[in-house]
Scaffold this active site. Structure first.
Site, mmCIF file in Angstrom:
data_model
loop_
_atom_site.group_PDB
_atom_site.id
_atom_site.type_symbol
_atom_site.label_atom_id
_atom_site.label_comp_id
_atom_site.label_asym_id
_atom_site.label_seq_id
_atom_site.Cartn_x
_atom_site.Cartn_y
_atom_site.Cartn_z
ATOM 1 N N LYS A 43 -55.416 7.653 46.102
ATOM 2 C CA LYS A 43 -55.188 8.934 45.420
ATOM 3 C C LYS A 43 -54.146 8.837 44.310
ATOM 4 O O LYS A 43 -54.092 9.709 43.452
ATOM 5 C CB LYS A 43 -54.804 10.001 46.440
ATOM 6 C CG LYS A 43 -55.896 10.291 47.454
ATOM 7 C CD LYS A 43 -57.137 10.876 46.806
ATOM 8 C CE LYS A 43 -58.202 11.185 47.847
ATOM 9 N NZ LYS A 43 -59.353 11.887 47.301
HETATM 10 C C1 LIG Z 1 -57.753 8.691 53.781
HETATM 11 C C2 LIG Z 1 -58.834 9.034 52.822
HETATM 12 N N1 LIG Z 1 -59.948 8.296 52.836
HETATM 13 C C3 LIG Z 1 -60.986 8.588 52.043
HETATM 14 C C4 LIG Z 1 -60.954 9.661 51.178
HETATM 15 C C5 LIG Z 1 -62.164 9.932 50.348
HETATM 16 O O1 LIG Z 1 -61.954 9.639 48.997
HETATM 17 P P1 LIG Z 1 -62.640 10.550 47.914
HETATM 18 O O2 LIG Z 1 -61.956 11.897 47.968
HETATM 19 O O3 LIG Z 1 -62.389 9.867 46.622
HETATM 20 O O4 LIG Z 1 -64.070 10.684 48.255
HETATM 21 C C6 LIG Z 1 -59.818 10.466 51.149
HETATM 22 C C7 LIG Z 1 -59.781 11.665 50.321
HETATM 23 O O5 LIG Z 1 -59.209 12.675 50.633
HETATM 24 C C8 LIG Z 1 -58.706 10.143 51.971
HETATM 25 O O6 LIG Z 1 -57.593 10.869 51.977
#
Ligand SMILES: Cc1ncc(COP(=O)(O)O)c(C=O)c1O
Length: 343
Positions: A43
């Protein structure tokens, strides 16, 4: 490597081969270690990109307040950037998010508002609606809105995709990635498919989320929604950042198997990564029969396991979820506990 501030250390995460846990699976499996970003998750990439775009377009002004609805990781990255750039930040989270994650956000100077996890997205009490309301009420504020802000996906198109292409010397055959907002998968996959349309994109969803059914049928089915434990994987809405056109296959994984995979990654590969990373590895196991010996498979590990010490890496929590019952060592563990109590 020398940087002028912590934000310059975002991205360029290593790609690391998995050696033991994938034994028996054909092909070479690598993990893209997004947990090694300075904010400990993928993120960081989207937060800095969304904020810089907003600054360039005049939507975010000096001294402003950044607002986001976040399961924790995006919030941490926003708080980190706010500390450097002089913004205030207000984060709405659901009550499903771990205590550690909430404390982390507060440690970084963010104001955290906890909203009921059971609230439907359109409910004024939901973490989405509360974020919208704050953006209306607080002057000089901006709601980043990672689910519907396409700069999220663009961040991965511009960085994660090119990095993986370069690190595999263009040899990647499969990408396996969790979908929450969809930004990581969609941006990375878009770049990789432009380089080689044959690369297989496998998206991971959780039971209790609407995404897989929507991908397969085009139907948003509320009956699919129930509370589940994996954080970051799956959604109860259809975010604009999930580009269903780049996905070749959607795979659902369970809370229990994903938790055990994350625990095994620590013990067998020395990688302390988060719950959704366990989900991605479980996804690989679900499709393992599709793999061939020359395949180069990249799993995206989204965040660091230190954020789950009170959950999947805590035996009591695992036991409360009923995950340990029936496991090989379970009886031994109970007997050992009884022994400890007796002395
Ligand atoms: C720990 C974690 N894994 C995976 C994701 C998924 O990523 P994306 O939001 O880019 O689909 C997030 C998103 O909130 C996350 O916080």
């Amino acid at each position: 490597m020398r940087f002028n501030n912590i934000l310059e250390a975002i991205g360029n995460t290593p790609l690391i081969k998995l050696n033991k846990i994938t034994r028996g699976i054909k092909g070479t499996v690598y993990a893209k270690m997004e947990s090694m970003n300075p904010g400990l998750s993928a993120k960081d990439r989207i937060a800095i990109h969304m904020i810089e775009k907003a600054e360039q377009e005049g939507r975010l002004k000096p001294g402003g307040t950044i607002i986001e609805a976040t399961s924790g990781n995006t919030g941490f990255s926003i708080a980190m950037i706010s500390a450097i750039r002089g913004y205030r930040c207000v984060l709405t989270v659901t009550s499903k998010v771990s205590k550690e994650k909430i404390n982390l956000l507060k440690a970084m100077g963010a104001r955290v508002v906890i909203c009921p996890k059971s609230a439907k997205p359109e409910d004024p009490a939901s973490y989405y609606e509360r974020a919208k309301k704050f953006a209306k009420d607080i002057p000089n504020s901006l709601y980043l809105n990672q689910n519907f802000n396409i700069d999220n996906c663009e961040a991965h198109y511009m960085s994660t995709g090119p990095e993986i292409w370069k690190q595999t010397e263009g040899k990647i055959t499969h990408l396996i990635c969790s979908t929450g907002t969809g930004g990581t998968l969609s941006g990375t996959a878009q770049y990789l498919k432009e380089k080689n349309p044959n690369i297989q994109i496998i998206a991971i969803d959780a039971y209790g989320s609407v995404l897989k059914k929507y991908y397969e049928t085009g139907i948003y089915d509320e009956n699919e929604i129930y509370s589940y434990r994996i954080e970051g994987t799956g959604k109860n809405i259809i975010p604009d950042n999930v580009n269903f056109n780049v996905i070749d296959q959607y795979v659902k994984v369970t809370d229990k198997q994903s938790a055990f995979k994350a625990r095994r990654l620590a013990k067998q590969e020395g990688m302390l990564v988060g719950y959704s990373s366990g989900a991605v590895l479980q996804g690989l196991f679900e499709v393992r029969n599709q793999m061939k010996k020359d395949d180069v498979i990249v799993l995206i590990f989204a965040d660091h396991g230190s954020r789950y010490l009170g959950k999947i890496f805590n035996d009591e929590w695992m036991e409360e979820q009923g995950f340990l019952y029936g496991q090989k060592n379970y009886k031994y563990m109970l007997r050992f506990r009884k022994f400890l109590r007796s002395i």
